[in-house]
Design an enzyme around this catalytic site. Structure first.
Site, PDB file in Angstrom:
ATOM      1  CE  LYS A 181      45.852  41.201  40.316  1.00  0.00           C
ATOM      2  NZ  LYS A 181      44.444  41.435  40.730  1.00  0.00           N
ATOM      3  CD  GLU A 236      40.804  45.556  43.507  1.00  0.00           C
ATOM      4  OE1 GLU A 236      41.020  46.704  43.050  1.00  0.00           O
ATOM      5  OE2 GLU A 236      40.619  44.565  42.766  1.00  0.00           O
ATOM      6  CD  GLU A 262      38.656  40.844  42.084  1.00  0.00           C
ATOM      7  OE1 GLU A 262      39.122  42.006  42.074  1.00  0.00           O
ATOM      8  OE2 GLU A 262      39.263  39.864  41.660  1.00  0.00           O
ATOM      9  CG  HIS A 312      36.950  42.545  38.724  1.00  0.00           C
ATOM     10  ND1 HIS A 312      36.457  41.343  38.246  1.00  0.00           N
ATOM     11  CD2 HIS A 312      38.282  42.354  38.904  1.00  0.00           C
ATOM     12  CE1 HIS A 312      37.437  40.463  38.175  1.00  0.00           C
ATOM     13  NE2 HIS A 312      38.553  41.047  38.549  1.00  0.00           N
TER      14      HIS A 312
HETATM   15 MG    MG Z   1      41.111  42.696  42.179  1.00  0.00          MG
END
Ligand code: MG
Length: 377
Positions: A181, A236, A262, A312
């Site tokens: 992330k 992403e 997602e 996802h």
């Molecule tokens: Mg994601």
């Protein structure tokens, strides 16, 4: 008014739907997981839906959330879809899928309704697989019984030491690709984390980043340009998923391919994204795009646009869908360990590919003993 001939789904046969049962589980995570926009995850919600036909054949589907909205999904299935499904012919999956969309269209067009439809659709596919005695990876396309995959960390709250330790844990398990992330308060923190991970994993491991739509388009462009040197496989959700045209602007300003999906919960949203956003990877999630039927529609959309389809979450199901497709990219092995509560947790081969369970049905059979302590209703 539906254009679907109702008789196709209401003929009384052995496949007539006799019963629908729904369960809601609140499952604690082993540790708190955070990303840039959803905050701390302490639990995931699991909503299962088991459909029984007149001849006794059963199928189980499910959906999940990051901890919010699950009781509303449970209610949609129990109070709106269950009576709607009564006596429908479970064999007519495409027809039922379309009818469910319009049954709840006024309060739906995505959102929670897509999650509820997904759970039902997956149950119907489980029944379809059982009727013809095949595993899902064969019935959905049959290209392979395995798929490239990556470990997707939810690790924005981890300090640098814990971040690297977590990534090294993925490599020790056999993963050849990892994702972290990004979206820290300052861009310099994000850049430092990307640099540290690339240094730790070396040049041969595939590496992606995921901002969970936390950046403005301008921030995303600056960040992408700053991390290009670290050989990033995809960036992403750099910005909000609704801003299709800014995705294209970001894509034109960086050599890093973009991925999203997602948070696109109708097949039409994927159409807009393909037409406008210059994505390289589509990431439908069968738990929120209308189940296996919706996921396969997006896989076909990707195929005819020369794009890779990815996934996802819910790796225990996506392993079969991804394996089945000719244009599969990489499956996400997500940090919500739903597969730990099933009889066939995802396994990797020595190349780091995820292997689809070669069993009749979707391959997702929940371990009731493990889930029982988490049953709420
Ligand atoms: Mg994601």
């Amino acid at each position: 008014m539906s254009a679907i001939p109702i008789s196709a789904t209401t003929m009384l046969t052995a496949s007539a739907i006799k019963d629908v049962s729904v369960n809601y589980y609140l499952v604690p995570l082993p540790e708190v997981l955070s990303d840039a926009k959803h905050g701390d995850h302490t639990h995931f919600e699991l909503i299962t839906c088991t459909i029984t036909c007149a001849d006794g054949t059963t199928g189980t589907g499910y959906t999940y959330t990051g901890g919010k909205g699950g009781q509303a999904i449970y209610s949609l299935i129990k109070h709106d879809l269950t009576p709607f499904l009564n006596q429908k012919n479970a064999d007519c999956i495409e027809a039922i899928w379309e009818e469910m969309q319009y049954h709840l269209h006024y309060v739906g067009r995505g959102g929670l309704v897509s999650f509820a439809i997904s759970a039902v659709d997956i149950a119907l596919w489980d029944i379809r697989c059982k009727r013809i005695n095949q595993p899902l990876w064969r019935l959905a396309g049959g290209c392979s019984d395995r798929t490239p995959c990556y470990a997707g960390g939810i690790d924005l709250n981890f300090d640098l030491t814990r971040l690297i330790e977590n990534i090294e844990g993925y490599l020790a398990k056999g993963f050849k690709a990892v994702k972290i992330k990004v979206g820290k308060p300052t861009m310099s923190e994000d850049i430092a984390r990307v640099a540290a991970v690339r240094k730790a994993i070396g040049d041969d491991i595939t590496f992606m980043v995921d901002a969970n739509y936390s950046m403005s388009p301008e921030q995303a462009i600056r960040f992408a340009n700053a991390i290009e040197r670290y050989d990033i496989h995809w960036f992403e959700e750099p910005t909000i998923p609704d801003d299709y045209q800014s995705y294209a602007r970001i894509a034109c300003a960086t050599s890093i391919p973009l991925a999203m999906g997602e948070n696109l919960h109708t097949v039409y949203e994927f159409g807009y994204a393909v037409n406008q956003s210059k994505l390289s990877y589509l990431q439908p999630d069968a738990s929120n795009i209308g189940g296996i039927t919706g996921w396969l529609k997006v896989a076909s959309l990707a195929h005819i646009n020369n794009l890779k389809v990815c996934s996802h979450g819910m790796q225990e199901l996506h392993v079969s869908l991804m394996s089945s497709q000719p244009n599969a990219g990489m499956m996400e092995y997500h940090s919500f360990p739903i597969d730990a509560y099933t009889k066939y947790p995802v396994t990797l081969d020595d190349q780091g590919n995820a292997v689809a369970p070669d069993v009749v049905g979707t391959g997702v059979i929940f371990d009731d003993a493990k889930l029982a302590p988490h049953l709420i209703m």
